[in-house]
Design a protein around this motif. Structure first.
Motif, PDB file in Angstrom:
ATOM      1  N   VAL A  23      49.637  56.770  35.063  1.00  0.00           N
ATOM      2  CA  VAL A  23      50.473  57.871  34.577  1.00  0.00           C
ATOM      3  C   VAL A  23      51.454  58.323  35.654  1.00  0.00           C
ATOM      4  N   LEU A  24      50.975  58.402  36.887  1.00  0.00           N
ATOM      5  CA  LEU A  24      51.852  58.817  37.983  1.00  0.00           C
ATOM      6  C   LEU A  24      52.981  57.800  38.199  1.00  0.00           C
ATOM      7  N   VAL A  25      52.622  56.524  38.107  1.00  0.00           N
ATOM      8  CA  VAL A  25      53.641  55.488  38.280  1.00  0.00           C
ATOM      9  C   VAL A  25      54.673  55.551  37.160  1.00  0.00           C
ATOM     10  N   VAL A  26      54.173  55.749  35.937  1.00  0.00           N
ATOM     11  CA  VAL A  26      55.096  55.842  34.800  1.00  0.00           C
ATOM     12  C   VAL A  26      56.036  57.033  34.967  1.00  0.00           C
ATOM     13  N   LEU A  27      55.472  58.164  35.347  1.00  0.00           N
ATOM     14  CA  LEU A  27      56.319  59.339  35.575  1.00  0.00           C
ATOM     15  C   LEU A  27      57.334  59.097  36.691  1.00  0.00           C
TER      16      LEU A  27
END
Length: 316
Positions: A23-27
Motif C-alpha cells: 500500500v505504501l509503495v502504491v501510494l
C-alpha cells in the motif's frame, strides 16, 4: 497454543506487513508533487499520456511513468569560445550567451533528444554563417545586427522543439594578437591626431582672440585720441571767442588790438594739426608799425597805419 497456531499467526503478521508495504509503495508511486516552474511528462505503457502541472497529481501505479522534470524558467547558457573565420580570412574567437525558455514540455521531450546541446550546436553553426559574411571591422561594429540575425534563426528552428530563444548576445570577440597590436597602434595614432588637432584649434582661437583684442584696443585708443582732439579744439575755440569778446567789450584801439592778437597767435598755433593762417591786411600794417617802432626805440609807430578791425571769431 500449539506450534501450528504459532506458525499461522506468524504468517498472518507477515502477510499484513507485506500488504502495508504494498500500500505504501502504491501510494508513493501514485502521488506526485510537481514544484512550481516545472513540468512533468507522463507516459502510460510507454506512450505519452499527459503533462503534469505544478501541484499535487495522481498517477496509476505500475502503468504510468513520470519522466524527469523539465525546468520551464528562462535559462541562460554561456557557450565556450568558438573560432570563426571572417570574410577577410581572419580567425576570431567569439563567446556567446543564449537566453532561452522551454514552452512545450512534450515537444522538448520527444522532438529533440537533447535540446540544450542542440541549441549550442545550432548557435555555433549560425554564428559561423553570419560572421563569415562580414569582415573584421564589420563584425566588431555590428554586434546588434549579428545578435538579431542569430536570434531570428535560432527562434525559428527551435520553435518546433518547444524552445523559445529570447535573446542572443556576443559576450566577446577576440581578434588574433597581431591584429590586436595593429588595432592598438591605430587607436593610439588616432588619439594623437585628435590631440594635435585640438591643440592647433586652441592655438588658432587664442591667436584670433588676441588679434581681436588688439584691434579693439587700437580702435578705442584712436577714438579716445579723436575725442580728446575735438575737446581741445572746442576749448581753444571757446578761449579765442572769449578773448575776442573781452577785447570788443573794452573797445580798444588798433595798437592794443594788434598786440593782443599777436599774443594769441602762439596759443592758436598749439596742437598737432597743420594750420594755414590768413592774416588780414589791416593787421599786417599794424604789425609793421609796431615792429618798426620797437626797432627804432620809439615805441610802436602807427602813423599811416590803417585802423585794424579784428575778425569776428567763428561760432562753435
Amino acid at each position: 497454543m500449539t506450534s501450528g497456531e504459532i506458525f499461522g499467526q506468524i504468517l498472518l503478521v507477515l502477510f499484513l506487513l507485506v500488504v502495508v508495504i504494498f500500500v505504501l509503495v502504491v501510494l508513493f508511486r501514485s502521488i506526485r508533487i510537481i514544484p512550481q516552474a516545472n513540468a512533468g511528462v507522463v507516459e502510460r505503457l510507454g506512450k505519452y499520456h499527459k503533462t503534469l502541472m505544478p501541484g499535487l497529481n495522481i498517477l496509476v501505479p505500475f502503468i504510468d511513468r513520470l519522466r524527469p522534470l523539465i525546468d520551464m524558467r528562462e535559462q541562460v547558457v554561456s557557450f565556450p569560445p568558438q573560432p570563426v573565420i571572417t570574410e577577410d580570412n581572419l580567425v576570431v574567437s567569439i563567446d556567446t550567451v543564449v537566453f532561452f525558455q522551454v514552452t512545450d514540455a512534450r515537444a522538448a521531450t520527444y522532438e529533440i533528444a537533447n535540446y540544450l546541446g542542440a541549441v549550442e550546436q545550432l548557435t555555433t553553426t549560425t554564428l559561423r554563417n553570419v560572421v563569415g559574411s562580414l569582415n573584421l571591422e564589420e563584425a566588431l561594429t555590428s554586434r546588434d545586427n549579428i545578435n538579431g540575425q542569430l536570434r531570428v534563426v535560432l527562434d525559428e528552428t527551435t520553435g518546433k522543439w518547444g524552445v523559445r530563444v529570447g535573446r542572443v548576445e556576443l559576450k566577446a570577440i577576440d581578434p588574433p594578437l597581431s591584429i590586436q597590436d595593429s588595432m592598438e597602434k591605430q587607436m593610439r595614432a588616432e588619439r594623437d591626431r585628435r590631440a594635435q588637432i585640438l591643440t592647433a584649434e586652441g592655438t588658432k582661437q587664442a591667436a584670433i582672440l588676441q588679434a581681436e583684442g588688439s584691434r579693439q584696443a587700437s580702435i578705442l585708443e584712436a577714438e579716445g585720441e579723436a575725442q580728446a582732439a575735438v575737446l581741445r579744439a572746442n576749448g581753444e575755440a571757446q578761449a579765442i571767442e572769449t578773448v575776442f569778446g573781452a577785447i570788443h567789450a573794452g573797445d580798444p584801439d588798433s595798437k592794443l588790438l594788434a598786440y593782443q592778437y599777436l599774443q594769441m597767435l602762439p596759443k592758436i598755433a598749439e596742437g598737432e594739426s597743420n594750420k594755414l593762417w590768413i592774416i588780414p591786411t589791416e593787421l599786417t600794417e599794424a604789425l609793421k608799425g609796431i615792429t618798426s617802432g620797437f626797432m627804432s626805440g620809439r615805441g610802436p609807430d602807427t602813423t599811416g597805419a590803417t585802423p585794424f578791425t579784428p575778425p569776428t571769431a567763428p561760432r562753435a
